[in-house]
Scaffold this active site. Structure first.
Site, PDB file in Angstrom:
ATOM      1  N   ASP A   9      39.480  -9.340 -39.397  1.00 28.99           N
ATOM      2  CA  ASP A   9      39.452 -10.313 -40.496  1.00 28.99           C
ATOM      3  C   ASP A   9      40.321 -11.492 -40.073  1.00 28.99           C
ATOM      4  O   ASP A   9      41.373 -11.304 -39.462  1.00 28.99           O
ATOM      5  CB  ASP A   9      40.004  -9.659 -41.777  1.00 28.99           C
ATOM      6  CG  ASP A   9      39.614 -10.445 -43.039  1.00 28.99           C
ATOM      7  OD1 ASP A   9      39.687 -11.691 -43.007  1.00 28.99           O
ATOM      8  OD2 ASP A   9      39.242  -9.796 -44.025  1.00 28.99           O
ATOM      9  N   ASP A  10      39.887 -12.705 -40.400  1.00 28.33           N
ATOM     10  CA  ASP A  10      40.673 -13.864 -39.988  1.00 28.33           C
ATOM     11  C   ASP A  10      41.821 -14.165 -40.954  1.00 28.33           C
ATOM     12  O   ASP A  10      42.685 -14.969 -40.655  1.00 28.33           O
ATOM     13  CB  ASP A  10      39.786 -15.106 -39.839  1.00 28.33           C
ATOM     14  CG  ASP A  10      39.103 -15.462 -41.147  1.00 28.33           C
ATOM     15  OD1 ASP A  10      38.594 -14.522 -41.811  1.00 28.33           O
ATOM     16  OD2 ASP A  10      39.081 -16.640 -41.517  1.00 28.33           O
ATOM     17  N   ASP A  53      34.931  -8.045 -41.251  1.00 29.07           N
ATOM     18  CA  ASP A  53      34.745  -9.062 -42.276  1.00 29.07           C
ATOM     19  C   ASP A  53      33.573  -9.964 -41.879  1.00 29.07           C
ATOM     20  O   ASP A  53      33.369 -10.232 -40.693  1.00 29.07           O
ATOM     21  CB  ASP A  53      36.041  -9.888 -42.421  1.00 29.07           C
ATOM     22  CG  ASP A  53      35.949 -10.858 -43.578  1.00 29.07           C
ATOM     23  OD1 ASP A  53      35.562 -10.415 -44.686  1.00 29.07           O
ATOM     24  OD2 ASP A  53      36.261 -12.043 -43.391  1.00 29.07           O
ATOM     25  N   MET A  55      32.899 -13.256 -43.226  1.00 27.29           N
ATOM     26  CA  MET A  55      33.220 -14.685 -43.166  1.00 27.29           C
ATOM     27  C   MET A  55      34.366 -14.953 -42.209  1.00 27.29           C
ATOM     28  O   MET A  55      35.532 -14.811 -42.584  1.00 27.29           O
ATOM     29  CB  MET A  55      33.640 -15.160 -44.557  1.00 27.29           C
ATOM     30  CG  MET A  55      32.553 -15.062 -45.592  1.00 27.29           C
ATOM     31  SD  MET A  55      31.425 -16.453 -45.462  1.00 27.29           S
ATOM     32  CE  MET A  55      32.466 -17.721 -46.224  1.00 27.29           C
ATOM     33  N   ASP A 330       4.666  29.569   4.788  1.00 25.59           N
ATOM     34  CA  ASP A 330       5.040  28.459   5.653  1.00 25.59           C
ATOM     35  C   ASP A 330       3.772  27.732   6.095  1.00 25.59           C
ATOM     36  O   ASP A 330       2.882  28.341   6.701  1.00 25.59           O
ATOM     37  CB  ASP A 330       5.828  28.988   6.857  1.00 25.59           C
ATOM     38  CG  ASP A 330       6.633  27.894   7.519  1.00 25.59           C
ATOM     39  OD1 ASP A 330       7.866  27.869   7.325  1.00 25.59           O
ATOM     40  OD2 ASP A 330       6.023  27.043   8.205  1.00 25.59           O
ATOM     41  N   ASN A 338       3.007  15.462   9.666  1.00 27.70           N
ATOM     42  CA  ASN A 338       3.975  14.371   9.556  1.00 27.70           C
ATOM     43  C   ASN A 338       3.850  13.381  10.704  1.00 27.70           C
ATOM     44  O   ASN A 338       3.860  12.169  10.506  1.00 27.70           O
ATOM     45  CB  ASN A 338       5.404  14.934   9.537  1.00 27.70           C
ATOM     46  CG  ASN A 338       5.830  15.330   8.133  1.00 27.70           C
ATOM     47  OD1 ASN A 338       5.388  14.725   7.150  1.00 27.70           O
ATOM     48  ND2 ASN A 338       6.667  16.342   8.040  1.00 27.70           N
ATOM     49  N   ASP A 347       4.137  14.654   2.370  1.00 23.92           N
ATOM     50  CA  ASP A 347       4.497  14.887   0.973  1.00 23.92           C
ATOM     51  C   ASP A 347       3.273  15.234   0.132  1.00 23.92           C
ATOM     52  O   ASP A 347       3.329  16.120  -0.732  1.00 23.92           O
ATOM     53  CB  ASP A 347       5.189  13.644   0.387  1.00 23.92           C
ATOM     54  CG  ASP A 347       6.596  13.452   0.948  1.00 23.92           C
ATOM     55  OD1 ASP A 347       7.072  14.366   1.664  1.00 23.92           O
ATOM     56  OD2 ASP A 347       7.212  12.412   0.667  1.00 23.92           O
ATOM     57  N   GLU A 373       8.732  22.896   4.740  1.00 20.50           N
ATOM     58  CA  GLU A 373       7.391  23.327   4.363  1.00 20.50           C
ATOM     59  C   GLU A 373       7.366  24.799   3.957  1.00 20.50           C
ATOM     60  O   GLU A 373       6.328  25.430   3.955  1.00 20.50           O
ATOM     61  CB  GLU A 373       6.418  23.061   5.519  1.00 20.50           C
ATOM     62  CG  GLU A 373       6.663  23.894   6.784  1.00 20.50           C
ATOM     63  CD  GLU A 373       7.656  23.233   7.761  1.00 20.50           C
ATOM     64  OE1 GLU A 373       8.492  22.429   7.309  1.00 20.50           O
ATOM     65  OE2 GLU A 373       7.585  23.550   8.955  1.00 20.50           O
TER      66      GLU A 373
END
Lengths: 458, 458
Positions: A9-10, A53, A55, A330, A338, A347, A373
């Site tokens: 609050d001011d 506040d 204001m 496996d 790969n 992947d 794998e």
């Protein structure tokens, strides 16, 4: 419950007054005389709740509130807007700015303490969640806080408990523009629906003809399946003490009749937003933990999970004298995949391989990628011969149809070598069984790959 | 805050009385007339707090309490023992059995509600934690609940805030047999010590000469760095209202003077146990989440973490026009290691490989195992030539000394191929940089392995 209350609050006299009132109730009070300071205090995490506040010169209270609620660092701090006059338009502006509640001057002590306590209590629970979620952000897993702060609070799922048809209809009309709403007139039936339905907030009338609304509120907040729902009480203005009692019991907010349509909408929205904030934090912590036991590439369990579960499955099967088998799978010549088609193709093969294994196994089987794998399948209640059949089915399914790689641009033939072993009466633990399956898969490779080799039963 | 209160007493009139009192305060009351039923209700998770009569045929209250506190499913439920007479020996038996508090008949309403509310409020916070920890147990990550239930509550770290030397000394003498205890006479200094020290519980005298003990309690419960400490208040018997006020503010328990040595020990122990319970749950959730981004074998970060962080690192370096480099490291002929010496030896090599990389990188570098024998290192603020030097240092360190396998029984030579790339101005994202490093490592392999190849800077 004590907490750090930031009073903004001011006007020094106003600050002093609130400081004295809250201090006498053993709250820890911090003060600021302008919005900039208030924002800085909140950013540093030094406040549990803000009394703001409206204001103020420079940045007014609405703007301060809006900034607090739009920052992931401060969005969780409850804000109570303090207005000079009981102007519905100010209330709405405050709620629209994301305020959790408001108070009008001159401030009524009972209302002040009831609201502050209720908001602090609710915050103490979310704080625990938030700490966990913050940790997941620091770990780089996700940023649930930013997402939570961006939540709009619209399209909520609302249950209204009100036995007067006209009132119920009016409320429904107001809310249905932004939320989906169902009405229940009977308190016990409402409790059951709240527990079973997929609601986010419950509006409880304190003026039910055959049931005490406070009792209903208490039950909603107590029962395991409803305690995470947000509760908004609807009461008569002259019934203030019961309404405040409702907050003590655990209601999240209230409205007094005659109910202002816009205020209803704003408060419902705030509650939906807060509820989703907590849910998002919960989900985020939960999914971070799930990640810890999942293999990211295939969605199978990971080696950590297998390590933690295999002993228990072994001990259980030994105790109950039930069969237990294990496959080690496996992919054949995976390195060639790969090297020839790149890691992305590798992947793709592993993902498809995992899918085909999933198709051949049951929900109670444990399927885990060990890295690379190699995949392990644990089959409870399954003897060696049946396990061999499962392995053979997988082998055929892998060989039977070419694997798509490069997003369907190419298809390649993949095969798998599988070792099978079962628990033996003499095994002290799962390691021996695992070793036999490893040796079996090694023999399968040596014998030319694309085959199932079974370690002898004893 | 509402909650489900289980009232256990074999005398129907007693049950009715408590049911009426608690119901009027809007608690949800469940009842049982014997220990077996009470245990079953708690096992099913239907109670938030238990009020337990001592004198019951069959299983008495102490035994019921002991069983509740020794089961991982129910150890977190607060138990209040209700004794017929104010017998210190009964109190102690109850606290020894793990009870969180006790009440004596005839029950004083204010004390009843204050204790129940305080215990329920504390539980609501731990419940959130417990839900997360339960999830981690279901995921098979850990079982923190069993460990927490086994906690003894001994060897606690206690801070005593008392400015009368004689009293402080007497308390210290009593506690130091089971805990380590430090004393502070000044309230502000105490707050600082509580924040900085490694304490578990704080004993606060309400009779300090220069400071309000309740204010101190409020500050301890408010400040970020002290709010997880357990607070035990010490007050005069005639000061009951302030003591109860302390519970409201957030104190965990209290003792009235003259302080019974054994009761002090029992209550301190309960608080230490409860505090450790919460800490254990926090740690468990935290470590579950950490696991989600760690590679179990090497302790490096995992691919998930790299994926989530690399974009941010890339964007940051582009925004600030700083260098960013990346190494892709692949152990040479790793398959041969596995095939010749077994998977365990392969694991040993990977762990040692990770350690050597760690020794050559800084804290701000990101080192992640991508799965298999491939590791990626991201080097912020590092230009291509400096990155090449880092790579060369790693390559030498790997080749320079043989790797121990089979627990030191054998040593083998290992080499590594490394691809290096830096962010180019034209790169839209990290994928291109990663691809260049992948190609470089491929070229390193093709050129005979054990070398560093640098992708050109532009």
């Amino acid at each position: 419950m004590s907490a750090r209350v930031l009073v903004v609050d001011d006007i020094p006299a106003n600050v002093k007054l609130l400081e004295a009132k809250l201090g006498a109730e053993y709250f820890d009070v911090i003060t600021a005389t302008n919005g900039i300071d208030a924002l800085a205090i909140c950013e540093r995490g030094e406040a549990d709740i803000v009394l703001l506040d409206v204001m103020m010169p420079g940045m007014n209270g609405f703007e301060v509130c809006r900034r607090l609620k739009h920052s992931a660092t401060t969005a969780h701090i409850p804000v109570v807007i303090v207005t000079a006059l009981d102007q519905p338009s100010d209330r709405l502006k405050g709620l629209d700015a994301g305020a959790d509640d408001f108070l009008t001057k001159p401030i009524d002590d009972t209302a002040l303490f009831a609201r502050v306590r209720s908001l602090v209590r609710l915050k103490s629970v979310t704080d625990e969640l938030r700490q966990r979620a913050l940790a997941s952000r620091q770990l780089g897993i996700a940023d649930p806080l930013a997402a939570a702060a961006a939540e709009t609070g619209l399209n909520g799922r609302v249950l209204l408990i009100e036995d007067r048809p006209l009132i119920a209809e009016r409320l429904t009309q107001a809310l249905s523009a932004f939320h989906s709403i169902e009405t229940e007139t009977d308190a016990q039936a409402a409790l059951a629906r709240a527990a079973e339905g997929d609601f986010e907030i419950v509006l409880v009338s304190l003026d039910l003809q055959n049931y005490d609304g406070l009792r209903l509120c208490s039950q909603l907040r107590s029962l395991e399946r409803t305690r995470n729902l947000s509760v908004l009480l609807l009461g008569e203005a002259e019934d203030k003490s019961r309404v405040l009692r409702g907050l003590e019991i655990g209601a999240h907010d209230f409205l007094v009749r005659p109910i202002d349509r816009n205020e209803l909408l704003a408060r419902a929205r705030t509650l939906v937003r807060r509820k989703r904030f907590a849910e998002r934090l919960r989900d985020s912590v939960q999914s971070s933990m799930e990640m810890a036991v999942m293999d990211q590439l295939t969605g199978l369990h990971n080696r950590r999970y297998l390590d933690s579960r295999l002993s228990a499955l072994f001990d259980e099967s030994a105790l109950r004298a039930r069969a237990l088998s294990l496959l080690v799978l496996d992919v054949d010549r995976f390195k060639v995949v790969n090297d020839s088609w790149g890691h992305d193709a590798g992947d793709e093969v592993l993902r498809e391989f995992a899918d085909r294994i999933r198709a051949c196994t049951r929900g109670i089987d444990l399927v885990a990628r060990m890295g690379g794998e190699e995949i392990v399948v644990v089959l409870p209640d399954t003897a060696l011969e049946a396990a061999r059949a499962v392995a053979e089915r997988i082998r055929e399914r892998v060989e039977g149809e070419a694997f798509q790689i490069q997003r369907g641009q190419r298809a390649i033939t993949v095969t798998v070598s599988i070792g099978v072993a079962s628990r033996r009466a003499g095994d002290a633990g799962p390691v021996e069984m695992m070793k036999r399956a490893d040796e079996a898969v090694y023999r399968a490779k040596a014998a030319g790959r694309n085959r199932v080799i079974v370690a002898s039963a004893a």
